[in-house]
Design a protein around this motif. Sequence first.
Motif, PDB file in Angstrom:
ATOM      1  N   SER A   7       0.811  -1.220   0.000  1.00  0.00           N
ATOM      2  CA  SER A   7       0.000   0.000   0.000  1.00  0.00           C
ATOM      3  C   SER A   7       0.842   1.267   0.000  1.00  0.00           C
ATOM      4  O   SER A   7       0.322   2.351  -0.273  1.00  0.00           O
ATOM      5  CB  SER A   7      -0.932   0.014   1.210  1.00  0.00           C
ATOM      6  N   SER A   8       2.116   1.155   0.303  1.00  0.00           N
ATOM      7  CA  SER A   8       2.964   2.337   0.454  1.00  0.00           C
ATOM      8  C   SER A   8       3.635   2.708  -0.866  1.00  0.00           C
ATOM      9  O   SER A   8       4.685   2.161  -1.231  1.00  0.00           O
ATOM     10  CB  SER A   8       4.026   2.112   1.535  1.00  0.00           C
ATOM     11  N   ALA A   9       3.048   3.646  -1.576  1.00  0.00           N
ATOM     12  CA  ALA A   9       3.646   4.114  -2.821  1.00  0.00           C
ATOM     13  C   ALA A   9       4.988   4.785  -2.555  1.00  0.00           C
ATOM     14  O   ALA A   9       5.935   4.610  -3.332  1.00  0.00           O
ATOM     15  CB  ALA A   9       2.688   5.083  -3.518  1.00  0.00           C
ATOM     16  N   ASP A  10       5.080   5.531  -1.462  1.00  0.00           N
ATOM     17  CA  ASP A  10       6.336   6.215  -1.133  1.00  0.00           C
ATOM     18  C   ASP A  10       7.469   5.221  -0.933  1.00  0.00           C
ATOM     19  O   ASP A  10       8.594   5.436  -1.405  1.00  0.00           O
ATOM     20  CB  ASP A  10       6.170   7.077   0.122  1.00  0.00           C
ATOM     21  N   PHE A  11       7.166   4.122  -0.226  1.00  0.00           N
ATOM     22  CA  PHE A  11       8.199   3.118   0.001  1.00  0.00           C
ATOM     23  C   PHE A  11       8.659   2.496  -1.316  1.00  0.00           C
ATOM     24  O   PHE A  11       9.856   2.404  -1.585  1.00  0.00           O
ATOM     25  CB  PHE A  11       7.689   2.025   0.938  1.00  0.00           C
ATOM     26  N   LEU A  12       7.730   2.099  -2.134  1.00  0.00           N
ATOM     27  CA  LEU A  12       8.090   1.449  -3.396  1.00  0.00           C
ATOM     28  C   LEU A  12       8.836   2.409  -4.316  1.00  0.00           C
ATOM     29  O   LEU A  12       9.813   2.033  -4.968  1.00  0.00           O
ATOM     30  CB  LEU A  12       6.841   0.905  -4.081  1.00  0.00           C
ATOM     31  N   ASN A  59      -3.721   2.466  -6.012  1.00  0.00           N
ATOM     32  CA  ASN A  59      -3.709   2.902  -7.410  1.00  0.00           C
ATOM     33  C   ASN A  59      -2.328   2.779  -8.041  1.00  0.00           C
ATOM     34  O   ASN A  59      -2.204   2.510  -9.241  1.00  0.00           O
ATOM     35  CB  ASN A  59      -4.193   4.352  -7.518  1.00  0.00           C
ATOM     36  N   HIS A  60      -1.289   2.978  -7.239  1.00  0.00           N
ATOM     37  CA  HIS A  60       0.074   2.963  -7.772  1.00  0.00           C
ATOM     38  C   HIS A  60       0.481   1.593  -8.304  1.00  0.00           C
ATOM     39  O   HIS A  60       1.377   1.499  -9.143  1.00  0.00           O
ATOM     40  CB  HIS A  60       1.065   3.409  -6.693  1.00  0.00           C
TER      41      HIS A  60
END
Length: 297
Positions: free
Chosen positions: A164-169, A220-221
């Motif tokens: 769920s973490s777009a920032d992490f990915l 969404n990412h």
Amino acid sequence: MSLITEDIELEREYSPSMWSRRFPTAQEVLQHHLNFVTAESEAVTNTIPHKLEIEYGSTPGQKLDILGTDLPDDAPILVFVHGGYWQELCREVSRYPAGPLHRSRVKTIVVGYDLCPAATLPEIITQIQSAARFVFEYAAKMGSRGVYFAGHSAGAHLVAKLLSSADFLDSTPGSERLQGAFLISGIYDLREIVHTSVNELVQLPKEWAVPLSPQFDCYNHLQTRRVRLYILAAQNDSPTFKKQSREFYELLHNTCLMQNMYLEIKDEMDHFDIVECFAKQNNYLNNVLIHDIRKHL
């Protein structure tokens, strides 16, 4: 319905061993599962080349195992995150998927983490991110053709929170190698869990339930990354577990508009043998993974 009756029903819904039809009692279900995964994990540890107890963090639980170190550097990788309601099981008895995967030329990385109550659930979620960062960097260094994650029960929750973490990915080198994930009999909405005995050790404050629930996250990412998600549950899971899998699928498919989505309720299986089959040759999890690898890598 009285509050006492409601509490009893809620406790039963979140007690997976009470829904299995394989054994007369819930305790026998749990004991069989522990015996099975322990024996199968010991067998693969004794037969598959490996590197164990690799530290990805500073606390005792933050270690992972790589099984299949004899495979080519560019071999695909499956990362397995065990369940146990964030308070039971461990890395040492969670190596059992490695046998059939090794025969299919796939490396297995088994992630350990600190358990509640020694660690809080937000801390465990952060640890899984640290482990994933290690895996992605390792995959990039080795030139792996693709990384997959699988999580069972509470492990599915942890994998879902990771995804769920777009920032992490976006900020993690090697994450572009992420191909897909298998979420097996997972729990995605924690609001009721805080009212069950599970929370005696997890100690999750009620106000944390929604922020820590994948059901309320955005994915969404993953669409732009073309990540494929397989959401699986068992026919003999509790109605609540099956409902959570369906509702999480609906979130991803209808709200997040993801296209690479698969939902299946596996016939004649329960919360435990749905993942125990990972240890068996020609199991459906391995077959789906190998099919995905051959189709997309």
